[in-house]
Every structure is written in structure tokens, then in C-alpha cells.
Design an enzyme around this catalytic site. Structure first.
Site, PDB file in Angstrom:
ATOM      1  CG  ASN A   1      -0.351  -0.070   2.547  1.00  0.00           C
ATOM      2  OD1 ASN A   1       0.589  -0.831   2.773  1.00  0.00           O
ATOM      3  ND2 ASN A   1      -0.881   0.695   3.486  1.00  0.00           N
ATOM      4  CB  ILE A   2       1.663   3.703  -2.222  1.00  0.00           C
ATOM      5  CG1 ILE A   2       2.586   2.512  -2.540  1.00  0.00           C
ATOM      6  CG2 ILE A   2       2.408   5.035  -2.347  1.00  0.00           C
ATOM      7  CD1 ILE A   2       2.974   2.401  -4.003  1.00  0.00           C
ATOM      8  CD  GLU A   3      -1.478   5.202   4.632  1.00  0.00           C
ATOM      9  OE1 GLU A   3      -2.153   4.315   5.164  1.00  0.00           O
ATOM     10  OE2 GLU A   3      -0.900   6.095   5.302  1.00  0.00           O
TER      11      GLU A   3
ATOM     12  CB  CYS B   1      -5.267  -1.356  -1.795  1.00  0.00           C
ATOM     13  SG  CYS B   1      -6.584  -0.422  -1.006  1.00  0.00           S
TER      14      CYS B   1
ATOM     15  CB  CYS C   1     -10.882  -2.171   0.347  1.00  0.00           C
ATOM     16  SG  CYS C   1     -10.204  -1.625  -1.249  1.00  0.00           S
TER      17      CYS C   1
ATOM     18  CB  CYS D   1      -8.834  -4.521  -3.628  1.00  0.00           C
ATOM     19  SG  CYS D   1      -7.607  -3.221  -3.336  1.00  0.00           S
TER      20      CYS D   1
ATOM     21  CD  GLU E   1      -5.397  -5.763  -1.170  1.00  0.00           C
ATOM     22  OE1 GLU E   1      -4.719  -4.709  -1.062  1.00  0.00           O
ATOM     23  OE2 GLU E   1      -6.272  -6.076  -0.351  1.00  0.00           O
TER      24      GLU E   1
END
Length: 139
Positions: A43-45, A54, A92, A95, A56
Site C-alpha cells: 500500500n502507498i498512502e 492498496c 477492500c 480491490c 492488491e
């Protein structure tokens, strides 16, 4: 299962690469194509939140951008930063929708706690009555 050992280990490793300065919830994913190739993601915010992606989807988009279109399984592991997961981390809704676009209902989703502790679900069990291309086709 022996066949998923590398997939699970890759997902666990990918948590180390997560960029999660806001939620401090790190997720790793490893996607297995039907050809046997593994594509990984984390994940990369982002401070404005909506550009966040996300793990995935990172794995899927890497695979798709390299020409893969058929997939067998994905392993997903997530938890508080710098801690072992204390529960399974399900994908989620967004995804699941991406998975539904590229996978059939028997696509396997491995929810991982540790290397030897995971549960396997089928996409159709996690996304009953999913919306996809079949819904847009003329009858």
C-alpha cells in the site's frame, strides 16, 4: 499448502515496503498469474487520501501493465506498522472490484497472518453478485 509458500512469503516481505505515514497500517500482496509469475505490491498512502492505493491493486496493475490477464491467486497480509498481524486483512471493496474485472469466481484469495497461518477464499465468496463485463453485455 506448499504451492502457495512463495506467494505468502512474498506478501509478508512486501509489507516492509509500504508507505503508510498516515494510517500506520501496512499491507503486502503477492499475485500469482496462471503462467506462474508472481507480481508484488504494497500500500502507498498520500496526504490527500484519494490517491492512496492498496497493495492488491498495485500488484494487479503491475501485472496488467506487463501484459498478464489471467490470474490464479493472491496472498494478502496487513497489520499495524512494525507489528505482526493479529487478524486477517481482507481486500477492500475497490480491490474486490478490480479482482472481479480480471478473475473468475474461483480465483483464490489467501488471507495471511503468518507464513504458515492463512485462510483461502474464492472471489465469488467474498464478492457475491459482483458487477462486471457480463452485466454490460447485450443478451
Amino acid at each position: 499448502m506448499k504451492q502457495y509458500e512463495e506467494l505468502v512469503c512474498t506478501a509478508i516481505k512486501m509489507r516492509e515496503y509500504s508507505y503508510a505515514p498516515y494510517s500506520h497500517f501496512t499491507v503486502g500482496a503477492a499475485l500469482l498469474s496462471k503462467k506462474g509469475k508472481i507480481f508484488s505490491g504494497c500500500n502507498i498512502e498520500n496526504a490527500s487520501y484519494s490517491p492512496t492505493i492498496c497493495a492488491e491493486r498495485v500488484a494487479f496493475f503491475k501485472a496488467i501493465s506487463e501484459g498478464e490477464r489471467e490470474f490464479k491467486a493472491i496472498a494478502i497480509v496487513g497489520g499495524k506498522e512494525n507489528e505482526k498481524p493479529n487478524d486477517y486483512c481482507a481486500p477492500c471493496g475497490v480491490c474486490r472490484q478490480v479482482m472481479n474485472e480480471f478473475c473468475d469466481g474461483d480465483f483464490q484469495i489467501l488471507l495471511v497472518k503468518e507464513k504458515d497461518q492463512y485462510s483461502i477464499y474464492r472471489l465469488k465468496d467474498l464478492m457475491p453478485m459482483g458487477f462486471g463485463l457480463k452485466n454490460l453485455e447485450k443478451k
